[in-house]
Design an enzyme around this catalytic site. Structure first.
Site, PDB file in Angstrom:
ATOM      1  N   GLY A 431       0.817  -1.209   0.089  1.00 44.40           N
ATOM      2  CA  GLY A 431       0.139  -0.045  -0.117  1.00 44.40           C
ATOM      3  C   GLY A 431       0.777   1.203  -0.018  1.00 44.40           C
ATOM      4  CD  GLU A 895       4.899   6.502   7.995  1.00 43.29           C
ATOM      5  OE1 GLU A 895       4.253   7.034   6.890  1.00 43.29           O
ATOM      6  OE2 GLU A 895       4.837   6.528   9.241  1.00 43.29           O
TER       7      GLU A 895
END
Ligand code: MTE
Ligand code: MOS
Length: 964
Positions: A431, A895
Site C-alpha cells: 500500500g 516508514e
C-alpha cells in the site's frame, strides 16, 4: 543473419539498412531466423559496445552504441571504422559520414576532437526529441566514443607489448588516472549483516515476542499460494468494470456519448455520476466527474461488461467532447504565480531569525527540487463488490489500508447505512500510503455499478491506469536561507517549501503539516522558521506515501547542511554533529524529548561504517581516478510516528477461543506485507501463554472490528498490539480460576472446562491511545508519541562519463527499542531504505506539456531491483533502548527507513562535488532529486558536456516538463 522459409534461405547483413529498420531488411512472416553469424575480430581490429540506462540492470537502455575500428597493420592509422547508436532516434543510427571522414586518420587526440565534432553533427537530436534527456544523450554520443578511444589505446598498448612491433609507432599515453574510465560496474550479489539483540535467556521458549519469526505468509508470497483480492475465483454472474478517464487537464465536459460502446458485445451498462443514489464524493473531489475535469486521468464514468477485455474495448468507443479551460497549472512555479493553493500556509517559528542573520559570518541561499514518487505496490488497486439479494447488503473484498473508510464511502455513495456493508481485507499486496484514501473511490464506483446492474462487480486497474489515475508522493520545491559561523554552527535557518498537491485536497494538508513538523530533523537551530504550502495543480491528486512529506522536506534541510559544510570547508558530517540535538530539549513545536538514542545511533553508525577511515580512502581513490569518483555520506534521522490527531490513536481487537483450544485473532490493522498479523500473533501468544501454532488470523473485516483507523503512520502494530494484548488479558483473567483449580491441566482442558462452566471465550480489547494535538496558531503541541532515531552511511562510485553509479556499501543503525520481531523490523528498514533510495535516485515521473503522465509502467519508471541493492548492506538495531509508551517497549518502523535512502543521494552528490572540484567548476549546484544518471552526467561537466549543442529553451516545446 540466415533466414529460411519454404522458398529457400537468404542472408541479410546487419548493415545500415537493417539497422535503419527498412522494410526490405525485415523478416517476412513465413521466415524463421536460422542463425546469426558474428565474425571474429581480426588482429588490429577492435570492437566494443556501450550502454547507459536509468539503472544498471532490468532497464531498457537510454542509449547504447557499438563501435569497431580496423587499424592498418602495425600502425595507428584508421583503415575502417563503424559506429552505431541506439536511442537517438526511432531506429539505430549508423554514423557513416563521420566514419568515412575519419578513414586514414591516426588514432590520436586530434582525431578524437575531430570525431566528436563530426559525430555530434551527424548524430543530432532535436531539443524536443521524444523521450527527452536530450543533452544527456548528446553528451553520451561523445562520451561513449571517448571511452572507445581510450579502450583502443589500451588494447594497442597491450598488443605492442606482446608482438614487439617495437618502436614502429608511438601511441598517445593514457594516464593511470584515466584508466578507470574503462571499467564498468559489474553486477555483484549483495551481502550484508543484520544485527539485533537476542531475547533474554529467561524468556520462556514458547514466548515468541522479540524473536525473528518469519512473516507468516512469507513462504506463500514466494510460492504464489497467498490469496490476494483478484485471486478470489469468479463469482456467479460477475461483471467487470473499466474506468473512463479524462484526456484533458482542465476542461468543461460538453458531451459524453456512449451509444456506440453500449452496442459492443458483452457490454452491459455504463455508470455515470447520475447513477449515484447518494453523494458523489465531496464538492471539490467527486468520485465521477460532473461537467468538468481537473486533470488528465480523472474518472468520468465506468463501463460494465462480461469480461475485462470487453469492458476495455468499450472504453475506446466512448466519445467525450471537452472545452478547454484556463488556467492550466502543472508546475509548482505556475501554482505560486497563480496563487493556486489547496490550504493555508503552515508555519512554525522560534527565536528571531532576522536578528540572527545579522550576526553570522556567512549566509547561503539555495533551492532544492524533489520529484514525486509512484507507490508501485505490486498489487494494483482492486475491488470485488458482491451485492447480496437481501436488505441491500453488500460484501466488499478490497485491497486497502483502510476498510472502514471504504465502507463509509460506499455507504454515503449508495445511501445505505454502514451496517449493511462489510469490507474484507485478507492481505494487501503493498500500500505504502497509496491505499489509504483511494480504494474508497474505486470501491464506491464499483458499488454503484453493482447496485445499478444487480451483479457482482470486479474492478481491477492495470498498471498503466493505476499509475495514471492515482497520484503518489508530492513533488516538492524548497528554498532555504541559512546563516552560520565559520565553524559550521548554524545560527539562523529559514526554509520555505511548496508541494505539488494535484487537483484535490486529499491528504495534502496533512502532508504539509507533517512536513513542517518534521523538517528540523535531528537539529537544534535556535532561530528557525519553517513554512509550507500545498499547491493546487491540474495533475492527479497526490496522496499519502511512506514518510508523509518527511523524505522530501528533510532533503532540503540536509542539502542546506551540505551547503554550509562546503562554505566552511568542513565535512558535512562535522556540521551535522555540530548542530545536532545533544541534550534533553524541546522541538520547534515545544515537545520535550531526549536525543540520547539519536546520538548513540550516530556514533554507532560512525563506528560500524568505519566512517573516518573510509572517508580518507574515498579521498585517496578520487585523487587517483579522474573519470570515476567515490562519495560517502552519513545522515542522522529523528522520525516521529503517528498522526497528530487523537482519533488516530485507538484500536480494537476481537479474540475468540474455540472449544478445541484454537484461537482466532482479529484486529483493526491490515496486512500490507509489513508483517502486522505475524506480530499480533506474537503478542497473543505471549499473553495467552500458548504457542503461535494455536492461533490464526483470517482477515481484517469491518464486521468483526468496527470503526477502525487506517493502517498507517507506522503505528499499526503499536495500537493494535495493545488492543490484542488487552483482549487476551481479559480472556486469561476469565480463565484464571479454572487454571488455578487444575494447574497441571493442558490449554485444551481449561478451554473445555471454561465452555462447560459457561465462561465466554470471546473478548474485545479496546485501546485508547495517545492524546495528540498541535495548536497551529501558537505553533506548539504534543503531536507524536515518540521518535524513531537512526543513522545511515552510504558510499557510492560514479562514472563521470556516463553518470552510472554503483552503491558500494550502506550501514544503517536504527533505534527499534525492543523489537517485537527483529526479522520483520529489519526487513522493514531494508525495504523502506531501498524504496527511499529509489525515490532519490532512479524513480522519475515524466509529464508531457499537456499534463499527461508518460511514466505508466515498469519500462519507463524504474524502481530498484535486486541488482540495485548496495553491494554491502548492513543493518543493526541499537541495543538496550526503551520506549515506555508502546507495546513491550517496541517501536513502529514502517516508514522511517525511507529517508535513510537519502544517504545514497548525498553520497552521489558528494562524488559529483569531488569531480567538480577537480574540474574547477562551482561546487554549489542546484540540488535535484532524483539524482539520475542523467543528472550525474550533466553535473560532472567537462570538455564533452561543453562540446554539445545547447538549444534555446524558447525555441521549442520540450517532450516533458518538470513539475517540482
Ligand atoms: N511494508 C510493506 N511490505 N508493504 C507496505 O505497503 N507500507 C508502509 C510500511 N511498510 C508497507 C510496508 C507504510 S506507508 C506504513 S504507514 C506502515 O507499513 C504501516 O504499517 P504498520 O503501522 O503496521 O507498520
Ligand atoms: Mo503510511 S504513508 O502512513 O500508509
Amino acid at each position: 543473419m540466415s533466414l529460411s522459409s519454404t522458398e529457400g534461405t537468404r542472408q541479410i547483413p546487419l548493415s545500415k539498412h537493417f539497422l535503419a529498420g527498412l522494410a526490405s531488411a525485415d523478416l517476412k512472416p513465413e521466415e524463421i531466423l536460422e542463425s546469426v553469424s558474428i565474425p571474429h575480430s581480426r588482429k588490429w581490429e577492435f570492437v566494443s559496445a556501450f550502454r547507459q540506462a536509468q539503472c544498471q540492470q532490468n532497464a531498457l537502455a537510454d542509449m547504447n552504441a557499438a563501435m569497431r575500428v580496423l587499424l592498418k597493420e602495425g600502425s595507428d592509422t584508421i583503415e575502417d571504422l563503424s559506429i552505431a547508436y541506439g536511442g537517438v532516434g526511432a531506429a539505430t543510427i549508423s554514423a557513416q559520414k563521420s566514419c568515412q571522414q575519419l578513414l586514414g586518420r591516426r588514432w590520436d587526440e586530434l582525431m578524437l576532437v575531430e570525431a566528436c565534432r563530426l559525430l555530434l553533427d551527424e548524430v543530432s537530436l532535436p531539443g524536443w526529441a521524444p523521450g527527452g534527456k536530450v543533452e544527456f544523450k548528446r553528451t553520451l554520443v561523445v562520451s561513449f566514443f571517448f571511452k572507445f578511444y581510450l579502450e583502443v589505446l589500451q588494447e594497442l598498448k597491450k598488443l605492442v607489448k606482446l608482438s614487439s612491433v617495437s618502436g614502429s609507432c608511438r601511441y598517445p599515453e593514457i594516464s593511470d588516472r584515466f584508466l578507470s574510465a574503462l571499467e564498468d560496474f559489474p553486477v555483484a550479489v549483495p551481502q550484508g549483516v543484520q544485527m539485533y539483540q537476542s531475547v533474554d535467556s529467561h524468556q520462556p521458549l514458547q514466548d515468541p515476542v522479540g524473536r525473528p519469526i518469519m512473516h507468516l505468509s512469507g513462504l506463500k508470497h514466494a510460492t504464489g499460494e497467498a490469496i490476494f483480492c483478484d485471486d478470489i475465483p469468479m463469482v456467479d454472474k460477475e461483471l467487470f468494470m473499466a474506468l473512463v478517464t479524462s484526456t484533458r487537464a482542465h476542461a468543461k465536459i460538453i458531451s459524453v456519448d456512449f451509444s456506440e460502446a453500449l452496442e459492443l458485445p458483452g457490454v452491459v451498462d455504463v455508470v455515470t455520476a447520475e447513477d449515484i443514489p447518494g453523494t458523489n464524493g465531496a464538492e471539490d473531489d467527486k468520485l465521477l466527474a460532473v461537467d468538468k475535469v481537473l486533470c488528465v486521468g480523472q474518472i468520468i464514468c465506468a463501463v460494465v461488461a462480461g469480461s475485462d477485455v470487453q469492458a476495455k474495448r468499450a472504453i475506446e468507443k466512448i466519445k467525450i467532447t471537452y472545452q478547454d479551460q484556463e488556467p492550466v497549472i502543472f508546475t509548482i512555479q505556475d501554482a505560486i504565480k497563480h496563487n493556486s493553493f489547496l490550504c493555508p500556509e503552515k508555519k512554525l517559528e522560534q527565536g528571531n531569525i532576522e536578528e540572527a542573520f545579522e550576526k553570522v559570518d556567512q549566509i547561503v541561499e539555495g533551492e532544492v527540487h524533489v520529484g514525486g514518487q509512484e507507490h508501485f505496490y505490486m498489487e494494483t488497486q482492486r475491488v470485488l463488490v458482491i451485492p447480496k439479494t437481501e436488505d441491500k447488503e453488500l460484501d466488499i473484498y478490497v485491497s486497502t489500508q483502510d476498510p472502514a473508510h471504504v465502507q463509509k464511502t460506499v455507504s454515503s455513495t449508495l445511501n445505505i447505512p454502514i451496517n449493511r456493508i462489510t469490507c474484507h481485507v485478507k492481505r494487501v499486496g503493498g500500500g505504502f500510503g497509496g491505499k489509504v484514501g483511494r480504494p474508497a473511490v474505486f470501491g464506491a464506483i464499483a458499488a454503484v455499478g453493482a447496485i445499478k446492474t444487480g451483479h457482482p462487480i470486479r474492478l481491477v486497474l492495470d498498471r498503466e491506469d493505476d499509475m495514471l489515475i492515482t497520484g503518489g508522493r508530492h513533488p516538492l520545491f524548497g528554498k532555504y536561507k541559512v546563516g552560520f559561523m565559520n565553524n559550521g554552527r548554524i545560527k539562523a535557518l529559514d526554509i520555505e517549501c511548496f508541494i505539488n498537491g494535484g487537483c484535490t485536497l486529499d491528504h495534502s494538508e496533512q502532508v504539509t503539516e507533517f512536513l513542517i513538523l518534521k523538517l528540523e530533523n535531528a537539529y537544534k537551530i535556535r532561530n528557525l522558521r519553517l513554512r509550507g504550502r500545498a499547491c493546487l495543480t491540474n495533475l492527479p491528486s497526490n496522496t499519502a506515501f511512506r514518510g508523509f512529506g518527511f523524505p522530501q522536506g528533510t532533503l532540503v534541510t540536509e542539502s542546506c547542511i551540505t551547503a554550509v559544510a562546503a562554505k566552511c570547508g568542513l565535512l558535512p558530517e562535522k556540521v551535522r554533529e555540530k548542530n545536532m540535538y545533544r541534550t534533553v530539549d524541546k522541538t520547534i513545536y515545544k515537545q520535550a524529548f531526549s536525543p540520547e538514542t539519536l546520538i548513540r545511533c550516530w556514533n554507532e553508525c560512525l563506528g560500524k561504517s568505519s566512517f573516518h577511515s573510509r572517508r580518507m580512502q574515498v579521498a585517496e581513490f578520487n585523487k587517483q581516478n579522474y573519470w570515476k569518483k567515490r562519495g560517502i555520506a552519513m545522515i542522522p534521522m529523528k522520525f516521529s510516528v503517528g498522526f497528530a490527531a487523537t482519533s488516530y490513536h485507538q484500536a480494537a481487537a476481537l479474540v475468540h477461543i474455540y472449544t478445541d483450544g484454537s484461537v482466532l485473532v482479529t484486529h483493526g490493522g491490515n496486512e500490507l506485507g509489513q508483517g502486522i498479523h505475524t506480530k499480533m500473533l506474537q503478542v497473543a501468544s505471549r499473553e495467552l501463554k500458548i504457542p503461535m501454532s494455536y492461533m490464526h488470523i483470517c482477515e481484517t473485516s469491518t464486521a468483526t472490528v468496527p470503526n477502525t483507523i487506517a493502517t498507517a503512520a507506522s503505528v499499526g502494530s503499536d495500537v493494535n498490539g495493545r488492543a490484542v494484548q488487552i483482549a487476551c488479558q481479559i480472556l486469561l483473567k476469565r480463565l484464571e480460576p479454572i487454571i488455578k483449580k487444575n494447574p497441571e491441566g493442558t490449554w485444551e482442558d481449561w478451554i473445555e472446562a471454561a465452555f462447560e462452566q459457561r465462561i465466554s471465550l470471546s473478548a474485545t480489547g479496546y485501546f485508547r491511545g495517545y492524546k495528540a494535538f498541535v495548536d497551529w496558531e501558537k505553533g506548539e503541541g504534543d503531536p507524536f508519541p515518540y521518535y524513531v532515531y537512526g543513522a545511515a552511511c552510504s558510499e557510492v562510485e560514479i562514472d563521470c562519463l556516463t553518470g552510472a553509479y554503483k552503491k558500494v556499501r550502506t550501514d544503517i543503525v536504527m533505534d527499534a527499542c525492543c523489537s517485537l520481531n527483529p526479522a520483520i523490523d529489519i526487513g522493514q528498514i531494508e525495504g523502506a531504505f531501498i524504496q527511499g533510495m529509489g525515490l532519490y535516485t532512479t524513480e522519475e515521473l515524466k509529464y508531457s506539456p499537456e499534463g499527461v503522465l508518460y511514466s505508466r509502467g515498469p519500462d519507463e519508471y524504474k524502481i530498484p531491483t535486486i541488482t540495485d541493492v548496495p553491494e554491502e548492506f548492513n543493518v543493526s538495531l541499537l541495543p538496550s533502548s526503551q520506549s515506555p509508551l508502546t507495546i513491550y517497549s517496541s517501536k513502529g518502523l514502517g516508514e522511517s527507513g525511507m529517508f535513510l535512502g537519502s544517504s545514497v543521494f548525498f553520497a552521489i552528490t558528494d562524488a559529483v562535488a569531488a569531480a567538480r572540484r577537480e574540474r574547477d567548476i562551482a561546487e554549489d549546484f542546484t540540488v535535484k532529486s532524483p539524482a539520475t544518471p542523467e543528472w550525474v552526467r550533466m553535473a560532472c561537466a567537462d570538455r564533452f558536456t561543453e562540446m554539445i549543442p545547447r538549444d534555446d529553451p524558447k525555441t521549442f516545446t520540450p517532450w516533458s516538463i518538470p513539475i517540482a
